[in-house]
Design a protein around this motif. Sequence first.
Motif, PDB file in Angstrom:
ATOM      1  N   VAL A  74       5.025  12.672  -1.767  1.00 41.58           N
ATOM      2  CA  VAL A  74       4.020  11.770  -1.187  1.00 41.58           C
ATOM      3  C   VAL A  74       4.098  11.876   0.329  1.00 41.58           C
ATOM      4  N   SER A  75       3.226  11.142   1.006  1.00 39.94           N
ATOM      5  CA  SER A  75       3.220  11.198   2.465  1.00 39.94           C
ATOM      6  C   SER A  75       4.264  10.239   3.039  1.00 39.94           C
ATOM      7  N   ARG A  76       4.641  10.500   4.292  1.00 38.75           N
ATOM      8  CA  ARG A  76       5.584   9.623   4.997  1.00 38.75           C
ATOM      9  C   ARG A  76       4.997   8.212   5.122  1.00 38.75           C
ATOM     10  N   GLN A  77       3.694   8.147   5.339  1.00 38.40           N
ATOM     11  CA  GLN A  77       3.033   6.846   5.475  1.00 38.40           C
ATOM     12  C   GLN A  77       3.145   6.026   4.187  1.00 38.40           C
ATOM     13  N   THR A  78       3.111   6.716   3.060  1.00 36.37           N
ATOM     14  CA  THR A  78       3.222   6.013   1.775  1.00 36.37           C
ATOM     15  C   THR A  78       4.639   5.468   1.584  1.00 36.37           C
ATOM     16  N   TYR A 107       2.484  -1.680  -0.182  1.00 35.23           N
ATOM     17  CA  TYR A 107       1.875  -0.915  -1.272  1.00 35.23           C
ATOM     18  C   TYR A 107       2.792  -0.901  -2.488  1.00 35.23           C
ATOM     19  N   LEU A 108       2.239  -1.253  -3.638  1.00 33.42           N
ATOM     20  CA  LEU A 108       2.980  -1.166  -4.902  1.00 33.42           C
ATOM     21  C   LEU A 108       2.670   0.185  -5.525  1.00 33.42           C
ATOM     22  N   PRO A 109       3.676   1.019  -5.721  1.00 31.85           N
ATOM     23  CA  PRO A 109       3.398   2.358  -6.260  1.00 31.85           C
ATOM     24  C   PRO A 109       2.921   2.303  -7.698  1.00 31.85           C
ATOM     25  N   SER A 125       4.826   2.389   3.632  1.00 27.23           N
ATOM     26  CA  SER A 125       4.093   1.279   3.000  1.00 27.23           C
ATOM     27  C   SER A 125       4.863   0.692   1.827  1.00 27.23           C
ATOM     28  N   LEU A 130       4.897   6.937 -10.102  1.00 22.82           N
ATOM     29  CA  LEU A 130       5.624   7.087  -8.835  1.00 22.82           C
ATOM     30  C   LEU A 130       6.839   6.163  -8.800  1.00 22.82           C
TER      31      LEU A 130
END
Lengths: 151, 69
Positions: B25-29, B38-40, B32, B44
Amino acid sequence: MMMFIRPRLRKPLLRGMAGLVLAGAWAIGGGPAQWLAIVIAIVAVGYAVGWYVWAGEDSDEGALLGSRADERQKLVGQKARALAGVVAMAAAYTGLVITLAVKRADAWPFAALLLVTGFGYLFGLSQYGSGESDPADDADAGHQARSSVTY
Amino acid sequence: MRNQVREQRTQREMSQADLAAALGVSRQTVISIESGRYLPSLPLAFRIARFFDLAVDKMFDPEEEEAGA
């Protein structure tokens, strides 16, 4: 065909081509301002190059533009698109109200846009909703499935 | 919902970019998820839990939110 194009290049290429088609349509349409077709083409190419550069950034926007978004970034993109749809509907409704009051003959494009976005929304619901075709597992048992969710 | 991602990552002396690359995934994710913004998704969440060799319910703790509800 898109599979053979690098992910970062896909969206810029599509946008650039869409702009060039627009420029072509302007040129085919004729009229005194033919030179505007060239301006549109230049802007389209510049837009595609700018999009390509932005797609290389390490950000949510860069990932979305570069076609390498993960699940959260795709969700961000979907929310942005949904917002754009709502804004389009609101703009179409506003335009419809104003043209109905001022010049009724010009109202049909706004009405058409409102209809298209409305049907698009309903189509989305039918495509992505769970629908009613799937019976509950315990439907044969003669009682309804209970939900833990309270309203 | 509280989660153990930041604690587990720092225990292993990993950067957010390292964890992002490991999870795909991205670093931003990762940022988050760590901050709880953000709830994966379930896949994930399992990937994260397996990466840190923990059970999902140890990695993500719903207790805090339920207590406040």
